[in-house]
Write a protein that holds these residues in place. Structure first.
Motif, PDB file in Angstrom:
ATOM      1  N   ARG A 144      53.929  70.487  76.290  1.00 51.61           N
ATOM      2  CA  ARG A 144      54.899  69.379  77.221  1.00 51.61           C
ATOM      3  C   ARG A 144      56.358  69.723  76.730  1.00 51.61           C
ATOM      4  N   THR A 145      57.438  69.718  78.136  1.00 44.93           N
ATOM      5  CA  THR A 145      58.874  70.300  77.503  1.00 44.93           C
ATOM      6  C   THR A 145      59.035  68.338  78.110  1.00 44.93           C
ATOM      7  N   TYR A 146      60.289  67.971  77.909  1.00 44.06           N
ATOM      8  CA  TYR A 146      61.018  66.816  77.626  1.00 44.06           C
ATOM      9  C   TYR A 146      63.037  67.738  78.386  1.00 44.06           C
ATOM     10  N   PRO A 147      63.551  66.675  79.232  1.00 42.61           N
ATOM     11  CA  PRO A 147      65.079  67.630  79.179  1.00 42.61           C
ATOM     12  C   PRO A 147      65.532  67.179  78.417  1.00 42.61           C
ATOM     13  N   ASN A 148      65.447  66.509  76.940  1.00 44.64           N
ATOM     14  CA  ASN A 148      66.415  66.563  75.858  1.00 44.64           C
ATOM     15  C   ASN A 148      65.458  66.224  74.322  1.00 44.64           C
ATOM     16  N   GLY A 149      65.403  66.204  73.701  1.00 43.94           N
ATOM     17  CA  GLY A 149      64.661  66.070  72.246  1.00 43.94           C
ATOM     18  C   GLY A 149      64.509  64.884  72.503  1.00 43.94           C
ATOM     19  N   ALA A 150      65.546  63.760  72.464  1.00 45.60           N
ATOM     20  CA  ALA A 150      65.198  62.258  71.778  1.00 45.60           C
ATOM     21  C   ALA A 150      64.240  62.396  73.457  1.00 45.60           C
ATOM     22  N   ALA A 151      63.972  62.603  74.540  1.00 44.45           N
ATOM     23  CA  ALA A 151      62.999  62.204  75.053  1.00 44.45           C
ATOM     24  C   ALA A 151      61.392  62.863  74.534  1.00 44.45           C
ATOM     25  N   ALA A 152      62.106  64.092  73.895  1.00 37.29           N
ATOM     26  CA  ALA A 152      60.313  64.642  73.379  1.00 37.29           C
ATOM     27  C   ALA A 152      59.447  64.024  72.556  1.00 37.29           C
ATOM     28  N   MET A 153      61.113  63.157  71.079  1.00 36.39           N
ATOM     29  CA  MET A 153      59.772  62.504  70.346  1.00 36.39           C
ATOM     30  C   MET A 153      60.508  61.029  71.019  1.00 36.39           C
ATOM     31  N   ALA A 154      60.168  60.932  71.920  1.00 34.45           N
ATOM     32  CA  ALA A 154      59.685  59.178  72.371  1.00 34.45           C
ATOM     33  C   ALA A 154      58.480  59.872  73.134  1.00 34.45           C
ATOM     34  N   ALA A 155      58.392  60.456  73.142  1.00 33.79           N
ATOM     35  CA  ALA A 155      56.970  60.356  73.756  1.00 33.79           C
ATOM     36  C   ALA A 155      56.055  61.038  72.801  1.00 33.79           C
ATOM     37  N   LEU A 156      56.339  61.815  72.052  1.00 33.50           N
ATOM     38  CA  LEU A 156      55.989  62.018  71.169  1.00 33.50           C
ATOM     39  C   LEU A 156      55.085  60.888  70.286  1.00 33.50           C
ATOM     40  N   ALA A 157      55.371  59.914  69.864  1.00 35.72           N
ATOM     41  CA  ALA A 157      55.361  58.647  69.445  1.00 35.72           C
ATOM     42  C   ALA A 157      55.086  58.215  70.455  1.00 35.72           C
ATOM     43  N   GLN A 158      54.435  58.236  71.860  1.00 31.86           N
ATOM     44  CA  GLN A 158      53.659  57.523  72.516  1.00 31.86           C
ATOM     45  C   GLN A 158      52.849  58.308  72.501  1.00 31.86           C
ATOM     46  N   ALA A 159      52.272  59.645  71.926  1.00 37.99           N
ATOM     47  CA  ALA A 159      51.841  59.855  72.432  1.00 37.99           C
ATOM     48  C   ALA A 159      50.431  59.570  72.345  1.00 37.99           C
ATOM     49  N   PRO A 160      49.442  60.034  73.393  1.00 40.18           N
ATOM     50  CA  PRO A 160      47.442  59.742  72.804  1.00 40.18           C
ATOM     51  C   PRO A 160      47.262  60.611  72.566  1.00 40.18           C
ATOM     52  N   GLU A 161      47.577  61.425  71.818  1.00 43.56           N
ATOM     53  CA  GLU A 161      46.946  62.439  71.002  1.00 43.56           C
ATOM     54  C   GLU A 161      47.225  62.371  70.026  1.00 43.56           C
ATOM     55  N   PRO A 162      46.318  61.851  68.686  1.00 41.61           N
ATOM     56  CA  PRO A 162      46.928  61.447  67.032  1.00 41.61           C
ATOM     57  C   PRO A 162      47.980  62.357  66.459  1.00 41.61           C
ATOM     58  N   ASP A 163      47.110  64.003  66.910  1.00 46.48           N
ATOM     59  CA  ASP A 163      47.456  65.061  65.949  1.00 46.48           C
ATOM     60  C   ASP A 163      48.530  65.657  66.587  1.00 46.48           C
ATOM     61  N   ALA A 164      48.946  65.176  67.633  1.00 41.43           N
ATOM     62  CA  ALA A 164      50.068  65.834  68.353  1.00 41.43           C
ATOM     63  C   ALA A 164      51.263  66.222  67.265  1.00 41.43           C
ATOM     64  N   VAL A 165      51.655  67.259  68.450  1.00 44.85           N
ATOM     65  CA  VAL A 165      52.827  67.880  67.314  1.00 44.85           C
ATOM     66  C   VAL A 165      54.079  68.300  67.685  1.00 44.85           C
ATOM     67  N   GLY A 166      55.650  68.071  67.248  1.00 48.26           N
ATOM     68  CA  GLY A 166      56.912  67.981  67.897  1.00 48.26           C
ATOM     69  C   GLY A 166      57.543  69.085  67.104  1.00 48.26           C
ATOM     70  N   CYS A 167      58.629  69.447  67.909  1.00 45.37           N
ATOM     71  CA  CYS A 167      59.921  69.992  67.613  1.00 45.37           C
ATOM     72  C   CYS A 167      60.969  69.767  68.384  1.00 45.37           C
TER      73      CYS A 167
END
Length: 231
Positions: A144-167
């Motif tokens: 799952r890619t996003y325009p920037n890190g802040a957007a990616a982390m905001a999406a991770l926070a709301q992700a439906p997958e409890p075991d999702a990972v971000g970088c």
């Protein structure tokens, strides 16, 4: 009417600017208008003519813009070093990331992996190379890619997958509610980026930009820089 200070900045500095903004605006009777995102995109915006007084980008990009005559060399000051980390949803048990095998195991088990633009964002470009090195890049169904890190982390926070990972960069993980830093990218995949502030060559408020650079890099702001993830 209060003066406006226009900033084009990598997302890594968003939390730090936000901490210093209220006091700076009050002290200098001005308004900060900041645009934060992937450093490559911020460079593109500058080149395209977006209003800009102050740049906060990777040292490499600032040097490039100085060479192009788009940033003032004498004004450039390092803000600090930012490492690249791995994020989990808040509340999930922490993961161990001591080795490449630890990282690969975590990413393999993740149902979804959230990270910034692999073409324009410093962390996204690097992390895609990490995925390729680990043999995990050819999984479009979970990346799952996003325009920037802040957007990616905001999406991770709301992700439906409890075991999702971000970088992304540590600063953006610490800035985002709903995610937690579980560790840094381990060797041989570490990434540390030096962020540098500089006055834009065509700045309309060059003195105000220089004053904000002083505030961002001052000894008095050392604790704020640490809290925001700068070293």
């Amino acid at each position: 009417m209060a003066r406006t200070l226009h900033i084009l900045s990598g997302g890594a500095a968003q939390g730090l600017v936000a901490q210093l903004q209220p006091a700076f605006e009050q002290q200098h009777d001005c308004r900060i208008d900041g645009t934060f995102g992937a450093v490559g995109l911020m460079k593109d915006k500058l080149v395209a003519g977006a209003p800009c007084d102050l740049l906060i980008l990777s040292q490499v990009l600032i040097q490039d813009l100085v060479a192009q005559g788009r940033a003032q060399a004498a004004s450039a000051r390092p803000v600090g070093l930012v490492k690249t980390g791995v994020a989990l949803k808040a509340g999930r048990p922490q993961a161990t990331l001591r080795s490449e095998d630890d990282l690969k195991s975590l990413l393999e088990s993740a149902p979804a992996i959230y990270f910034p633009d692999p073409n324009k964002a410093t962390a996204g470009i690097h992390f895609m190379k990490v995925l390729q090195a680990l043999g995990l890049a050819d999984q479009p169904d979970k990346l799952r890619t996003y325009p920037n890190g802040a957007a990616a982390m905001a999406a991770l926070a709301q992700a439906p997958e409890p075991d999702a990972v971000g970088c992304t960069q540590v600063t953006e993980i610490l800035f985002t509610q709903g995610v937690q830093l579980t560790g840094l990218l381990p060797a041989p995949h570490e990434l540390t980026t030096t962020y540098t502030a500089a006055v834009a060559q065509d700045a309309r408020e060059p003195e105000l930009a220089r004053q904000l650079i002083e505030a961002l890099t001052a000894a008095a702001a050392a604790q704020a820089r640490r809290q925001c993830g700068f070293e």
